[in-house]
Design a protein around this motif. Structure first.
Motif, PDB file in Angstrom:
ATOM      1  N   TRP A   6      -3.122  36.617  -9.636  1.00 58.75           N
ATOM      2  CA  TRP A   6      -4.449  36.031  -9.815  1.00 58.75           C
ATOM      3  C   TRP A   6      -4.315  34.522  -9.906  1.00 58.75           C
ATOM      4  O   TRP A   6      -3.469  34.013 -10.633  1.00 58.75           O
ATOM      5  CB  TRP A   6      -5.119  36.565 -11.082  1.00 58.75           C
ATOM      6  CG  TRP A   6      -5.318  38.053 -11.027  1.00 58.75           C
ATOM      7  CD1 TRP A   6      -4.422  39.017 -11.403  1.00 58.75           C
ATOM      8  CD2 TRP A   6      -6.458  38.738 -10.542  1.00 58.75           C
ATOM      9  NE1 TRP A   6      -4.949  40.259 -11.190  1.00 58.75           N
ATOM     10  CE2 TRP A   6      -6.210  40.122 -10.659  1.00 58.75           C
ATOM     11  CE3 TRP A   6      -7.692  38.327 -10.032  1.00 58.75           C
ATOM     12  CZ2 TRP A   6      -7.126  41.084 -10.270  1.00 58.75           C
ATOM     13  CZ3 TRP A   6      -8.615  39.283  -9.645  1.00 58.75           C
ATOM     14  CH2 TRP A   6      -8.326  40.651  -9.769  1.00 58.75           C
ATOM     15  N   LEU A   8      -5.997  31.097 -11.118  1.00 61.03           N
ATOM     16  CA  LEU A   8      -6.995  30.638 -12.064  1.00 61.03           C
ATOM     17  C   LEU A   8      -8.059  29.813 -11.354  1.00 61.03           C
ATOM     18  O   LEU A   8      -7.760  28.922 -10.573  1.00 61.03           O
ATOM     19  CB  LEU A   8      -6.334  29.811 -13.167  1.00 61.03           C
ATOM     20  CG  LEU A   8      -7.198  29.469 -14.362  1.00 61.03           C
ATOM     21  CD1 LEU A   8      -7.624  30.744 -15.094  1.00 61.03           C
ATOM     22  CD2 LEU A   8      -6.444  28.562 -15.308  1.00 61.03           C
ATOM     23  N   ASP A   9      -9.311  30.122 -11.611  1.00 62.51           N
ATOM     24  CA  ASP A   9     -10.454  29.387 -11.073  1.00 62.51           C
ATOM     25  C   ASP A   9     -10.865  28.378 -12.147  1.00 62.51           C
ATOM     26  O   ASP A   9     -11.677  28.684 -13.022  1.00 62.51           O
ATOM     27  CB  ASP A   9     -11.581  30.370 -10.758  1.00 62.51           C
ATOM     28  CG  ASP A   9     -12.826  29.700 -10.224  1.00 62.51           C
ATOM     29  OD1 ASP A   9     -12.898  28.453 -10.226  1.00 62.51           O
ATOM     30  OD2 ASP A   9     -13.753  30.430  -9.811  1.00 62.51           O
ATOM     31  N   THR A  10     -10.296  27.173 -12.092  1.00 60.34           N
ATOM     32  CA  THR A  10     -10.521  26.193 -13.149  1.00 60.34           C
ATOM     33  C   THR A  10     -11.959  25.688 -13.175  1.00 60.34           C
ATOM     34  O   THR A  10     -12.429  25.236 -14.225  1.00 60.34           O
ATOM     35  CB  THR A  10      -9.544  25.006 -13.032  1.00 60.34           C
ATOM     36  OG1 THR A  10      -9.674  24.422 -11.739  1.00 60.34           O
ATOM     37  CG2 THR A  10      -8.109  25.469 -13.255  1.00 60.34           C
ATOM     38  N   SER A  13     -13.639  28.068 -15.629  1.00 55.44           N
ATOM     39  CA  SER A  13     -12.840  28.370 -16.807  1.00 55.44           C
ATOM     40  C   SER A  13     -12.911  27.187 -17.772  1.00 55.44           C
ATOM     41  O   SER A  13     -13.236  26.075 -17.361  1.00 55.44           O
ATOM     42  CB  SER A  13     -11.375  28.621 -16.418  1.00 55.44           C
ATOM     43  OG  SER A  13     -11.267  29.734 -15.556  1.00 55.44           O
ATOM     44  N   ASP A  35      -3.703  25.135 -15.944  1.00 50.54           N
ATOM     45  CA  ASP A  35      -3.421  26.093 -14.882  1.00 50.54           C
ATOM     46  C   ASP A  35      -2.713  27.297 -15.489  1.00 50.54           C
ATOM     47  O   ASP A  35      -2.204  27.234 -16.609  1.00 50.54           O
ATOM     48  CB  ASP A  35      -2.561  25.464 -13.792  1.00 50.54           C
ATOM     49  CG  ASP A  35      -2.650  26.225 -12.466  1.00 50.54           C
ATOM     50  OD1 ASP A  35      -3.465  27.167 -12.355  1.00 50.54           O
ATOM     51  OD2 ASP A  35      -1.899  25.878 -11.553  1.00 50.54           O
ATOM     52  N   ALA A  36      -2.690  28.367 -14.734  1.00 52.24           N
ATOM     53  CA  ALA A  36      -2.039  29.588 -15.206  1.00 52.24           C
ATOM     54  C   ALA A  36      -1.391  30.315 -14.048  1.00 52.24           C
ATOM     55  O   ALA A  36      -1.818  30.202 -12.901  1.00 52.24           O
ATOM     56  CB  ALA A  36      -3.052  30.505 -15.886  1.00 52.24           C
ATOM     57  N   ILE A  38      -0.744  34.201 -13.391  1.00 52.95           N
ATOM     58  CA  ILE A  38      -1.113  35.513 -13.924  1.00 52.95           C
ATOM     59  C   ILE A  38      -0.762  36.581 -12.897  1.00 52.95           C
ATOM     60  O   ILE A  38      -1.173  36.505 -11.743  1.00 52.95           O
ATOM     61  CB  ILE A  38      -2.626  35.594 -14.229  1.00 52.95           C
ATOM     62  CG1 ILE A  38      -3.042  34.472 -15.170  1.00 52.95           C
ATOM     63  CG2 ILE A  38      -2.989  36.958 -14.792  1.00 52.95           C
ATOM     64  CD1 ILE A  38      -4.542  34.279 -15.271  1.00 52.95           C
ATOM     65  N   PHE A  52       0.780  29.777 -19.056  1.00 51.33           N
ATOM     66  CA  PHE A  52      -0.356  28.860 -19.099  1.00 51.33           C
ATOM     67  C   PHE A  52       0.158  27.461 -19.384  1.00 51.33           C
ATOM     68  O   PHE A  52       1.039  27.278 -20.229  1.00 51.33           O
ATOM     69  CB  PHE A  52      -1.321  29.300 -20.207  1.00 51.33           C
ATOM     70  CG  PHE A  52      -2.732  28.857 -19.985  1.00 51.33           C
ATOM     71  CD1 PHE A  52      -3.584  29.603 -19.197  1.00 51.33           C
ATOM     72  CD2 PHE A  52      -3.203  27.689 -20.561  1.00 51.33           C
ATOM     73  CE1 PHE A  52      -4.894  29.199 -18.982  1.00 51.33           C
ATOM     74  CE2 PHE A  52      -4.506  27.269 -20.339  1.00 51.33           C
ATOM     75  CZ  PHE A  52      -5.356  28.031 -19.556  1.00 51.33           C
ATOM     76  N   LEU A 171     -11.756  32.380 -19.187  1.00 45.59           N
ATOM     77  CA  LEU A 171     -10.983  32.282 -17.948  1.00 45.59           C
ATOM     78  C   LEU A 171     -11.539  33.184 -16.867  1.00 45.59           C
ATOM     79  O   LEU A 171     -11.904  34.334 -17.118  1.00 45.59           O
ATOM     80  CB  LEU A 171      -9.527  32.666 -18.219  1.00 45.59           C
ATOM     81  CG  LEU A 171      -8.824  31.901 -19.340  1.00 45.59           C
ATOM     82  CD1 LEU A 171      -7.437  32.438 -19.567  1.00 45.59           C
ATOM     83  CD2 LEU A 171      -8.788  30.408 -19.021  1.00 45.59           C
ATOM     84  N   GLN A 172     -11.591  32.635 -15.659  1.00 44.89           N
ATOM     85  CA  GLN A 172     -11.941  33.417 -14.476  1.00 44.89           C
ATOM     86  C   GLN A 172     -10.841  33.169 -13.451  1.00 44.89           C
ATOM     87  O   GLN A 172     -10.363  32.039 -13.304  1.00 44.89           O
ATOM     88  CB  GLN A 172     -13.292  32.964 -13.915  1.00 44.89           C
ATOM     89  CG  GLN A 172     -13.800  33.869 -12.810  1.00 44.89           C
ATOM     90  CD  GLN A 172     -15.174  33.454 -12.334  1.00 44.89           C
ATOM     91  OE1 GLN A 172     -15.323  33.120 -11.161  1.00 44.89           O
ATOM     92  NE2 GLN A 172     -16.160  33.457 -13.206  1.00 44.89           N
ATOM     93  N   ALA A 173     -10.422  34.225 -12.798  1.00 43.72           N
ATOM     94  CA  ALA A 173      -9.353  34.097 -11.805  1.00 43.72           C
ATOM     95  C   ALA A 173      -9.736  34.884 -10.563  1.00 43.72           C
ATOM     96  O   ALA A 173     -10.493  35.857 -10.626  1.00 43.72           O
ATOM     97  CB  ALA A 173      -8.030  34.614 -12.373  1.00 43.72           C
TER      98      ALA A 173
END
Length: 177
Positions: A6, A8-10, A13, A35-36, A38, A52, A171-173
């Protein structure tokens, strides 16, 4: 579902915090650059790999003087420690869609285990057909354990800045190809 990568959609988020100020009020802030990495089955996070990273210079409390002080050697010392990191080491399911995620949190040169509560928000497709997933993260840390010890005594007793920092992430990814 198997483990999926996944991204990350910064833009959708946030990384927020709050701390007691003068023993009776809260000051809130955010980190704007993070950033992440995942890799997870969102329906069962117990086998997930989560890392993260936060850019410490991106601290934003909506006050330029306070932000400059937070970037200084009194707090984050961003010149010498530009990043803080978290790497999950253990994930335990506590309820339906609820997890305790324990990992190594590093701020400045100190690494300590910390546990955060993670709530799985669900998955869905955006208008362009991309699969998205959402999580909410809550927890707190003791800032002095990470060398963030600057403070000032108050004339009325107590201190200017509290030790407990409340942390909240939304958070959204997006599923990676």
């Amino acid at each position: 579902m198997t483990k999926t990568k996944w991204a990350l959609d910064t833009a959708h988020s946030s990384v927020d915090f709050s701390v007691k100020h003068m023993m009776f009020a809260n000051v809130k802030g955010s980190f704007n650059e993070f950033d992440a990495s995942i890799e997870a089955d969102p329906a069962d996070l117990t086998t997930a790999s989560i890392e993260f990273t936060i850019n410490t210079a991106s601290v934003d409390t909506r006050n330029n003087d306070r932000d400059a002080h937070l970037r200084s050697a009194d707090f984050f010392d961003v010149e010498n420690f530009p990043k803080m990191t978290f790497k999950a080491t253990s994930i335990t399911k506590t309820d339906d869609g609820e997890y305790d995620v324990t990992g190594d949190l590093t701020i400045k040169e100190t690494t300590k285990p910390q546990t955060f509560t993670v709530t799985y928000g669900g998955t869905g497709k955006d208008p362009w057909g991309n699969e998205k997933v959402g999580f909410a993260v809550e927890g707190s840390i003791n800032r002095s354990e990470f060398g963030l010890t600057w403070n000032a005594a108050l004339e009325t007793g107590g201190v200017l800045v509290g030790d407990k920092i409340k942390i909240s992430l939304d958070l959204q990814a997006a599923k990676s190809e």
